[in-house]
Design a protein around this motif. Structure first.
Motif, PDB file in Angstrom:
ATOM      1  N   VAL A   1       0.605  -1.233  -0.079  1.00 55.11           N
ATOM      2  CA  VAL A   1       0.102  -0.020   0.108  1.00 55.11           C
ATOM      3  C   VAL A   1       0.849   1.130  -0.105  1.00 55.11           C
ATOM      4  N   MET A   2       1.661   1.221   0.928  1.00 58.54           N
ATOM      5  CA  MET A   2       2.786   2.524   1.047  1.00 58.54           C
ATOM      6  C   MET A   2       3.529   2.560  -0.406  1.00 58.54           C
ATOM      7  N   SER A   3       3.994   1.562  -0.854  1.00 57.66           N
ATOM      8  CA  SER A   3       4.593   1.486  -2.229  1.00 57.66           C
ATOM      9  C   SER A   3       3.793   2.386  -3.457  1.00 57.66           C
ATOM     10  N   VAL A   4       2.596   1.839  -3.167  1.00 53.93           N
ATOM     11  CA  VAL A   4       1.618   2.388  -4.538  1.00 53.93           C
ATOM     12  C   VAL A   4       1.231   4.000  -4.063  1.00 53.93           C
ATOM     13  N   LEU A   5       1.147   4.027  -2.721  1.00 57.54           N
ATOM     14  CA  LEU A   5       0.749   5.694  -2.494  1.00 57.54           C
ATOM     15  C   LEU A   5       1.795   6.561  -2.794  1.00 57.54           C
ATOM     16  N   LYS A   6       3.189   5.969  -2.705  1.00 56.71           N
ATOM     17  CA  LYS A   6       4.438   6.841  -3.062  1.00 56.71           C
ATOM     18  C   LYS A   6       4.385   7.010  -4.616  1.00 56.71           C
ATOM     19  N   ALA A   7       4.174   5.735  -5.328  1.00 56.65           N
ATOM     20  CA  ALA A   7       3.930   5.944  -6.914  1.00 56.65           C
ATOM     21  C   ALA A   7       2.963   7.005  -7.369  1.00 56.65           C
ATOM     22  N   GLU A   8       1.839   7.141  -6.549  1.00 53.34           N
ATOM     23  CA  GLU A   8       0.921   8.019  -6.930  1.00 53.34           C
ATOM     24  C   GLU A   8       0.963   9.326  -6.455  1.00 53.34           C
ATOM     25  N   GLY A   9       2.327   9.681  -5.843  1.00 47.06           N
ATOM     26  CA  GLY A   9       2.812  11.029  -5.352  1.00 47.06           C
ATOM     27  C   GLY A   9       2.081  11.459  -4.045  1.00 47.06           C
ATOM     28  N   ILE A  10       1.705  10.424  -3.235  1.00 50.39           N
ATOM     29  CA  ILE A  10       0.966  10.478  -1.814  1.00 50.39           C
ATOM     30  C   ILE A  10       1.796  10.468  -0.797  1.00 50.39           C
ATOM     31  N   GLU A  11       2.638  11.120  -0.065  1.00 56.88           N
ATOM     32  CA  GLU A  11       3.405  11.113   1.051  1.00 56.88           C
ATOM     33  C   GLU A  11       3.310  11.929   2.073  1.00 56.88           C
ATOM     34  N   THR A  12       4.034  11.983   3.098  1.00 58.06           N
ATOM     35  CA  THR A  12       3.872  12.878   4.114  1.00 58.06           C
ATOM     36  C   THR A  12       3.977  14.413   3.815  1.00 58.06           C
ATOM     37  N   GLY A  13       3.149  15.199   3.982  1.00 50.11           N
ATOM     38  CA  GLY A  13       3.308  16.560   3.630  1.00 50.11           C
ATOM     39  C   GLY A  13       2.348  16.973   2.369  1.00 50.11           C
ATOM     40  N   THR A  14       1.875  15.803   1.737  1.00 50.52           N
ATOM     41  CA  THR A  14       1.168  15.971   0.340  1.00 50.52           C
ATOM     42  C   THR A  14      -0.167  16.797   1.060  1.00 50.52           C
ATOM     43  N   TYR A  15      -0.578  17.698  -0.091  1.00 48.98           N
ATOM     44  CA  TYR A  15      -1.794  18.581   0.282  1.00 48.98           C
ATOM     45  C   TYR A  15      -3.096  17.739   0.049  1.00 48.98           C
ATOM     46  N   ILE A  16      -4.116  17.345   1.218  1.00 47.84           N
ATOM     47  CA  ILE A  16      -4.928  16.468   1.155  1.00 47.84           C
ATOM     48  C   ILE A  16      -6.210  16.855  -0.229  1.00 47.84           C
ATOM     49  N   PRO A  17      -6.540  17.950  -0.161  1.00 47.55           N
ATOM     50  CA  PRO A  17      -7.584  18.254  -1.251  1.00 47.55           C
ATOM     51  C   PRO A  17      -7.162  18.157  -2.453  1.00 47.55           C
ATOM     52  N   SER A  18      -5.762  17.941  -2.874  1.00 43.93           N
ATOM     53  CA  SER A  18      -5.184  17.766  -4.345  1.00 43.93           C
ATOM     54  C   SER A  18      -5.319  16.154  -4.499  1.00 43.93           C
ATOM     55  N   ILE A  19      -5.664  15.445  -3.634  1.00 43.74           N
ATOM     56  CA  ILE A  19      -5.502  13.785  -3.915  1.00 43.74           C
ATOM     57  C   ILE A  19      -6.771  13.476  -4.466  1.00 43.74           C
ATOM     58  N   ASP A  20      -6.685  12.721  -5.499  1.00 38.38           N
ATOM     59  CA  ASP A  20      -7.960  12.140  -5.999  1.00 38.38           C
ATOM     60  C   ASP A  20      -8.041  10.699  -5.511  1.00 38.38           C
ATOM     61  N   LEU A  21      -9.122  10.630  -4.285  1.00 39.88           N
ATOM     62  CA  LEU A  21      -9.138   9.504  -3.798  1.00 39.88           C
ATOM     63  C   LEU A  21      -9.586   8.113  -4.425  1.00 39.88           C
ATOM     64  N   ILE A  22     -10.578   8.635  -5.636  1.00 39.70           N
ATOM     65  CA  ILE A  22     -11.242   7.441  -6.112  1.00 39.70           C
ATOM     66  C   ILE A  22     -10.008   6.882  -7.483  1.00 39.70           C
ATOM     67  N   VAL A  23      -9.099   7.791  -7.864  1.00 40.12           N
ATOM     68  CA  VAL A  23      -8.005   7.122  -8.701  1.00 40.12           C
ATOM     69  C   VAL A  23      -6.996   6.533  -7.766  1.00 40.12           C
ATOM     70  N   THR A  24      -6.703   6.817  -6.768  1.00 43.58           N
ATOM     71  CA  THR A  24      -5.874   6.044  -5.546  1.00 43.58           C
ATOM     72  C   THR A  24      -6.399   4.772  -5.369  1.00 43.58           C
ATOM     73  N   GLU A  25      -7.661   4.782  -4.898  1.00 43.39           N
ATOM     74  CA  GLU A  25      -8.415   3.478  -4.652  1.00 43.39           C
ATOM     75  C   GLU A  25      -8.214   2.368  -5.618  1.00 43.39           C
ATOM     76  N   ARG A  26      -8.451   2.945  -6.923  1.00 40.51           N
ATOM     77  CA  ARG A  26      -8.257   1.821  -8.159  1.00 40.51           C
ATOM     78  C   ARG A  26      -6.967   1.561  -8.321  1.00 40.51           C
ATOM     79  N   ALA A  27      -5.998   2.478  -7.984  1.00 43.48           N
ATOM     80  CA  ALA A  27      -4.644   1.817  -8.059  1.00 43.48           C
ATOM     81  C   ALA A  27      -4.038   1.025  -7.166  1.00 43.48           C
ATOM     82  N   LEU A  28      -4.736   1.095  -5.871  1.00 39.74           N
ATOM     83  CA  LEU A  28      -4.442   0.149  -4.702  1.00 39.74           C
ATOM     84  C   LEU A  28      -5.172  -1.112  -5.152  1.00 39.74           C
ATOM     85  N   LYS A  29      -6.319  -1.248  -5.646  1.00 39.05           N
ATOM     86  CA  LYS A  29      -7.113  -2.492  -6.128  1.00 39.05           C
ATOM     87  C   LYS A  29      -6.151  -3.361  -7.041  1.00 39.05           C
TER      88      LYS A  29
END
Length: 395
Positions: free
Chosen positions: A117-145
């Protein structure tokens, strides 16, 4: 008195006309006190100009003595530039920190899934310090699955500055399919086979046969023979292939379990004493807001209350621990109490370890000794007889 109030000292020869005008103009004056040629009073700050104008019309000397309330505090506050700038900086920092990712909470006990999960989040550009409103949660969930092995579903929710990643792990055979080693289905009980569902592998023992613990019921080593005649002679060609044995071997078997309960036992009793301790929680750090640590044994029920500023939830708050003291004490059980306790242990065993089986029969035998009681239960069960065991191919 939205803006506070002001105390005035009014000087003059006569205050008769002043009293009449105050009544007719409906000025909200308070605490009027006349002493000789001086009159003291208090009036809300928003009516000060009206009072000073009235005194000017009547020829009275009007002098403000003291100012009180929010207006004065605001004036003092904004008169200090450094304090204003510092407060503004803290507020902006709090607003910013409440909208960036500070920590991840992955709801899985599987370390390989957590790393995936952490590897995929990093590949999607989501790390500590990432601005939350800029995250597309639907796209990220699809990438995790799609990219995390061992899960069939993923969902992301936000709690303050924490991203909570909830996953549903792939169960049973679907999860083991990624393993490439061949395997056998090996009996884990002594019983009789009553139903067979083989999806891959070679059945070694047919329905209706008895099996002993350790017998190979479905083999992953599949041997096939092909016979042919050449020049009047039979030629037998043997071929060996390997597979992962998959299927369900159901049957009936017996299992015997003994439960014991001594007469002298240690029991947990509540003392009735309660206490409350609080921590100042910043991210994952808990800073105690107390000096002394409670001694003894306590049950702890925690609750977290985030602090908010102008309706925005901050990344820190108060963790409250409601404590309830208990102690261990030696108790002596009667024979009936010990029997009730040992039967309850058998009940818990059935609930926790036999829920996947059909209990066809149950025979219990109680035994009382000078030290305690025991019960031996023989279960007749129907369910899975085998488990998958991998093996290496001989070179």
């Amino acid at each position: 008195m939205i803006f506070g109030y002001t105390d005035y000292i009014i000087t003059g020869d006569s205050f008769t006309k002043f009293y009449r005008r105050v009544m007719s103009d409906k000025l909200p004056v308070r605490k009027m006190c006349e002493k000789g040629e001086k009159l003291s009073l208090r009036i809300p700050a928003e009516h000060c100009k009206a009072l000073e104008k009235l005194c000017g019309e009547l020829g009275l000397d009007c002098t403000p003595a003291k100012r009180h309330g929010s207006f004065v505090l605001a004036k003092r506050f904004f008169g200090r530039g450094g304090l204003v700038i510092g407060t503004a900086a803290v507020m902006l920092s709090c607003v910013y920190l409440s909208n960036v990712v500070v920590r991840f909470d992955i709801l899985s006990d599987d370390e390989s899934i957590r790393k995936g999960v952490m590897s995929v989040l990093k590949a999607e550009g989501i790390e500590t310090g990432t601005y939350i409103p800029s995250i597309d949660l639907i796209v990220t969930e699809r990438a995790l699955k799609q990219n995390v092995e061992g899960i069939s579903w993923a969902g992301i929710t936000r709690k303050g500055n924490t991203l909570i990643i909830d996953v549903i792990e792939t169960e049973g055979d679907a999860k083991r399919d990624s393993n490439r080693y061949p395997s056998n289905l090996v009996a884990c009980e002594n019983g009789v086979i009553e139903k067979v569902e083989v999806f891959d592998g070679q059945l070694k023992i047919p329905v209706g046969s008895g099996v002993a613990k350790g017998d190979i019921v479905v083999g992953g080593e599949i041997v096939t023979s092909k016979s042919s005649w050449v020049d009047g002679k039979e030629s037998i060609e043997t071929k060996t292939s390997y597979a992962r044995s998959k299927g369900r071997i159901l049957g009936t078997f017996e299992r015997t379990v003994t439960f014991t309960q001594p007469f002298e036992d240690t029991a947990e009793t509540m003392t009735g004493k309660n206490d409350t301790k609080r921590f100042f929680t910043v991210f994952d750090a808990d800073i105690p807001l107390f000096i002394s640590k409670p001694e003894g044994y306590w049950k702890n029920q925690q609750s977290y209350t985030p602090l908010s500023l102008f309706g925005l939830e901050m990344p820190f708050g108060i963790t409250t621990c409601d404590l309830e003291e208990y102690k261990f004490s030696q108790t002596t059980l009667t024979e009936q109490q010990a029997l009730d306790a040992v039967h309850h242990k058998a009940f818990l065993y059935e609930e926790n370890f036999l829920s996947d089986y059909e209990i066809k029969g149950r025979q219990a035998e109680d035994k009382v000794t000078e030290n305690g009681v025991s019960t031996t239960v023989t279960y007749t069960l129907y369910g899975e007889l085998c488990r998958e065991v991998e093996f290496f191919i001989k070179k």
